[in-house]
Scaffold this motif. Structure first.
Motif, PDB file in Angstrom:
ATOM      1  N   GLY A 149       2.952   2.684  -2.558  1.00  0.00           N
ATOM      2  CA  GLY A 149       4.063   2.875  -1.427  1.00  0.00           C
ATOM      3  C   GLY A 149       3.663   3.203  -0.197  1.00  0.00           C
ATOM      4  N   LYS A 150       2.600   4.534  -0.575  1.00  0.00           N
ATOM      5  CA  LYS A 150       1.962   5.108   0.508  1.00  0.00           C
ATOM      6  C   LYS A 150       1.026   4.022   1.345  1.00  0.00           C
ATOM      7  N   TRP A 151       0.379   3.500   0.524  1.00  0.00           N
ATOM      8  CA  TRP A 151      -0.643   2.254   1.140  1.00  0.00           C
ATOM      9  C   TRP A 151       0.125   1.497   2.267  1.00  0.00           C
ATOM     10  N   GLU A 152       1.227   0.881   1.781  1.00  0.00           N
ATOM     11  CA  GLU A 152       2.025   0.141   2.557  1.00  0.00           C
ATOM     12  C   GLU A 152       2.403   0.635   3.813  1.00  0.00           C
ATOM     13  N   LYS A 153       2.906   1.937   3.692  1.00  0.00           N
ATOM     14  CA  LYS A 153       3.369   2.928   4.883  1.00  0.00           C
ATOM     15  C   LYS A 153       2.102   2.825   5.769  1.00  0.00           C
ATOM     16  N   ALA A 154       1.008   3.081   5.282  1.00  0.00           N
ATOM     17  CA  ALA A 154      -0.188   3.391   6.150  1.00  0.00           C
ATOM     18  C   ALA A 154      -0.446   2.117   7.063  1.00  0.00           C
ATOM     19  N   MET A 155      -0.515   0.916   6.088  1.00  0.00           N
ATOM     20  CA  MET A 155      -0.717  -0.319   6.719  1.00  0.00           C
ATOM     21  C   MET A 155       0.281  -0.611   7.845  1.00  0.00           C
ATOM     22  N   MET A 156       1.572  -0.217   7.774  1.00  0.00           N
ATOM     23  CA  MET A 156       2.313  -0.497   8.887  1.00  0.00           C
ATOM     24  C   MET A 156       2.182   0.317  10.078  1.00  0.00           C
ATOM     25  N   ASN A 157       1.486   1.352  10.091  1.00  0.00           N
ATOM     26  CA  ASN A 157       1.325   2.142  11.050  1.00  0.00           C
ATOM     27  C   ASN A 157      -0.132   1.688  11.683  1.00  0.00           C
ATOM     28  N   ILE A 158      -0.887   0.989  11.300  1.00  0.00           N
ATOM     29  CA  ILE A 158      -2.263   0.422  11.788  1.00  0.00           C
ATOM     30  C   ILE A 158      -2.249  -0.898  12.382  1.00  0.00           C
ATOM     31  N   HIS A 159      -2.333  -0.814  13.764  1.00  0.00           N
ATOM     32  CA  HIS A 159      -2.429  -2.089  14.618  1.00  0.00           C
ATOM     33  C   HIS A 159      -3.866  -2.420  15.273  1.00  0.00           C
ATOM     34  N   PHE A 160      -4.837  -1.992  14.580  1.00  0.00           N
ATOM     35  CA  PHE A 160      -6.107  -2.676  14.718  1.00  0.00           C
ATOM     36  C   PHE A 160      -6.916  -3.100  13.531  1.00  0.00           C
ATOM     37  N   PRO A 161      -7.940  -3.763  13.610  1.00  0.00           N
ATOM     38  CA  PRO A 161      -8.681  -4.050  12.531  1.00  0.00           C
ATOM     39  C   PRO A 161      -9.653  -2.799  11.980  1.00  0.00           C
ATOM     40  N   PHE A 162      -9.522  -2.894  10.551  1.00  0.00           N
ATOM     41  CA  PHE A 162     -10.294  -1.810   9.913  1.00  0.00           C
ATOM     42  C   PHE A 162     -10.435  -2.323   8.479  1.00  0.00           C
ATOM     43  N   ARG A 163     -11.498  -1.705   7.620  1.00  0.00           N
ATOM     44  CA  ARG A 163     -11.505  -1.881   6.373  1.00  0.00           C
ATOM     45  C   ARG A 163     -11.890  -0.604   5.595  1.00  0.00           C
ATOM     46  N   TYR A 164     -11.015  -0.650   4.341  1.00  0.00           N
ATOM     47  CA  TYR A 164     -11.124   0.441   3.435  1.00  0.00           C
ATOM     48  C   TYR A 164     -11.931  -0.232   2.174  1.00  0.00           C
ATOM     49  N   SER A 165     -12.796   0.620   2.014  1.00  0.00           N
ATOM     50  CA  SER A 165     -13.598   0.175   0.927  1.00  0.00           C
ATOM     51  C   SER A 165     -13.791   1.035  -0.273  1.00  0.00           C
ATOM     52  N   VAL A 166     -13.939   0.556  -1.415  1.00  0.00           N
ATOM     53  CA  VAL A 166     -14.518   1.526  -2.577  1.00  0.00           C
ATOM     54  C   VAL A 166     -15.534   0.752  -3.241  1.00  0.00           C
ATOM     55  N   ILE A 167     -16.823   1.577  -3.320  1.00  0.00           N
ATOM     56  CA  ILE A 167     -17.688   0.939  -4.071  1.00  0.00           C
ATOM     57  C   ILE A 167     -17.685   1.886  -5.322  1.00  0.00           C
TER      58      ILE A 167
END
Lengths: 279, 273
Positions: free
Chosen positions: B121-139
């Motif tokens: 849920g938190k992830w979806e809320k975060a995505m709704m507030n971002i209006h530019f390209p980005f990447r979140y990566s986990v190695i």
């Protein structure tokens, strides 16, 4: 491994130089203080260089060849796509690296989940990260949808309509209804261009990235095909989705900024932002 | 700090100490040598602990830009990777997004379960507030379970020894005892979780964003603004977020084309377990 060895060799040389000059400085008689000072400075410079070898050994060679303030680490392309388009190839000093991208289609939304479902979903996702003993990168990417072709088509139609309108206007016997119809068409294409350009359309993609190395490109490609199968099967089984390899230009969206943010789409957006600022 | 860095630092400092000691007999010149040696030790410590401060200072002072590959450039400020293509500047910057603090502060399985349930849920809320390209990566790479368990047991044994020595002392440090007790609980919780079938994982997380501009400055300014926005948005995940400046920028840029091996990750970034 070659770079690690050269790092060690450079470090050992610098430490040896530093120790030699430090001892020489210590053995100087009192009257040769200036010489001792010079030797000490050389020893200390060697010691600082030795310490900087820990993280910056890759910069030393290129810095010696530096021209006009630019340190060129690699003048060639960062990568190239394999012939089948399924992998990205990078040539290292001692090996060829093949990297592939696996798309993870996720269609679930947290808004439709209960707390338990949400917990299970997050747990499944966290299981993906322990799929492999070789490092894999799981990335969630938000990028601009490429509207370049669409915008180009609208621009062409707009130009055609404007051209038709100016030709008709130049004709002496042009009828007003015909002129109005073409003018309406021009306005329609203008409005469409406005609405398509203004909207910042974005897409979210989740993908896994894995790299293997080989002595030759063929070896690396064979190994990456096997590794990709293993990882995509693991993801598919864990999440219950059909994970697939990203290939060709689709992979470039995950690699190059101009594919992540397409130029025409961006230019149009910038033009509108500028116009709005002007207003 | 890893063992290799400690070795590099110890041998480099040894040279400076030798010059300092041998300078005693040279009077005023000796004092000058001692001062320079002290400065050199300071630089070495900075290189070992905070090279992200000293490296950009060095590149700014000498006006050095780095070309990592064709069409890309790392400016002297060492805070972005810039590409110029089709008349547009693309500036890419990075943020660390470590959950390290979180894991150590709250190694409570129950609290973690609640956090995990809220994550989508938190992830979806975060995505709704971002209006530019980005990447979140986990190695991430799975750890050898037996080896990891043995490491944990060794750590727990050492802590138990230190704890008992502290309690037997004439004036035990209450704060120190509490810290040790907490660390032992954390290690025990990890051992228990492995027993329940959870796989230990080496991981590293970071955020990447790209901004565009018709000039290099515009792209860099937009990038800074985007990275600030991302820091704000991702704060809800209790992450330790910092802008990446310096040598790690080049390493992170390369990850897009090649995922590093585990030893490279440990050596260059210090992965989390």
């Amino acid at each position: 491994m070659a770079s690690r060895n050269s790092q060690k060799a450079s470090f050992v040389i610098m430490i040896a130089v530093g120790l030699i000059f430090a001892f020489l400085s210590g053995t100087m008689p009192q009257g040769l203080g200036i010489v001792a000072f010079v030797f000490s400075v050389i020893a200390l410079a060697a010691a600082i260089l030795a310490m900087s070898m820990r993280y910056y050994s890759y910069l030393f060679g290129p810095m010696l060849r530096m021209k006009g303030g630019s340190v060129v680490l690699d003048a060639s392309d960062a990568f190239y796509l394999s012939q089948n388009g399924n992998a990205v190839i990078v040539r290292g000093d001692d090996a060829v690296y093949a990297t592939s991208f696996i798309k993870v289609p996720v269609y679930s939304s947290a808004t439709e989940m209960s707390d338990e479902q949400s917990y299970n979903f997050a747990n499944l996702f966290s299981r993906i990260v322990s799929l492999s003993k070789t490092p894999i990168r799981i990335t969630s990417q938000l990028y601009s949808i490429n509207k370049d072709d669409y915008l180009a088509r609208i621009n062409t139609r707009l130009a055609e309509a404007e051209n038709k309108y100016s030709i008709l206007q130049a004709q002496k016997g042009a009828k007003k209804p015909d002129l109005d119809r073409i003018k309406g068409e021009v306005t329609m294409w203008h409005n469409m261009l406005d609405s398509v350009s203004k909207a910042n359309s974005q897409a979210l993609e989740v993908y896994a990235q894995v790299t293997v190395s080989g002595g030759t490109e063929d070896e690396a490609l064979n190994l990456i095909a096997l590794k990709t199968d293993e990882i995509s099967s693991g993801i598919s089984a864990a999440l219950g989705v059909s994970a697939s390899v990203v290939s060709g230009t689709e992979a470039l969206v995950l690699l190059e900024p101009e594919y992540m943010i397409p130029p025409t789409t961006t230019t149009e957006l910038m033009r509108y932002a500028q116009a709005e600022k002007g207003m | 700090m890893d063992e290799r860095t400690i070795l590099y630092l110890a041998l480099s400092v040894l040279i400076a100490v030798i010059t300092m000691i041998s300078a005693a007999k040279f009077g005023i010149i000796g004092i000058a040598i001692a001062i320079i040696s002290a400065v050199a030790i300071g630089i070495m410590l900075l290189l070992a602990f905070a090279d992200f401060i000293i490296f950009p200072l060095f590149t700014k002072a000498l006006n050095i830009t780095i070309i990592p590959s064709k069409d890309y450039m790392i400016p002297k400020s060492q805070d972005a990777v810039i590409k110029y293509s089709n008349g547009i500047y693309y500036a890419t910057g990075y943020l660390t997004a470590n959950i390290y603090n979180y894991v150590f502060a709250q190694e409570q399985v129950q609290e973690e379960s609640a956090a995990l349930a809220q994550a989508p849920g938190k992830w979806e809320k975060a995505m709704m507030n971002i209006h530019f390209p980005f990447r979140y990566s986990v190695i991430a790479a799975a750890e050898e379970i037996q080896r990891y368990r043995e490491e944990l047991e060794a750590k727990r044994g050492l802590l138990e020894f230190q704890y008992s020595r502290e309690t037997q002392g004439s004036n035990p440090n209450t704060m120190g005892l509490e810290t040790m007790q907490r660390q032992m609980n954390v290690i025990q919780a990890r051992i228990d979780r492995i027993g329940e079938g959870e796989k230990p994982v080496n991981s590293m997380m970071y955020i990447e964003s790209t901004a565009v501009g018709i000039s290099e400055k515009e792209a860099l300014d937009k990038l800074t603004s985007q990275l600030n926005d991302l820091s704000t948005v991702f704060n809800i995940f209790d992450l330790s977020i910092n802008r990446v400046i310096g040598r790690e920028l080049y390493r992170l840029h390369n990850i897009n084309y090649r995922v590093p091996t585990l030893s490279e990750l440990e050596s260059e970034f210090g992965v989390q377990k």
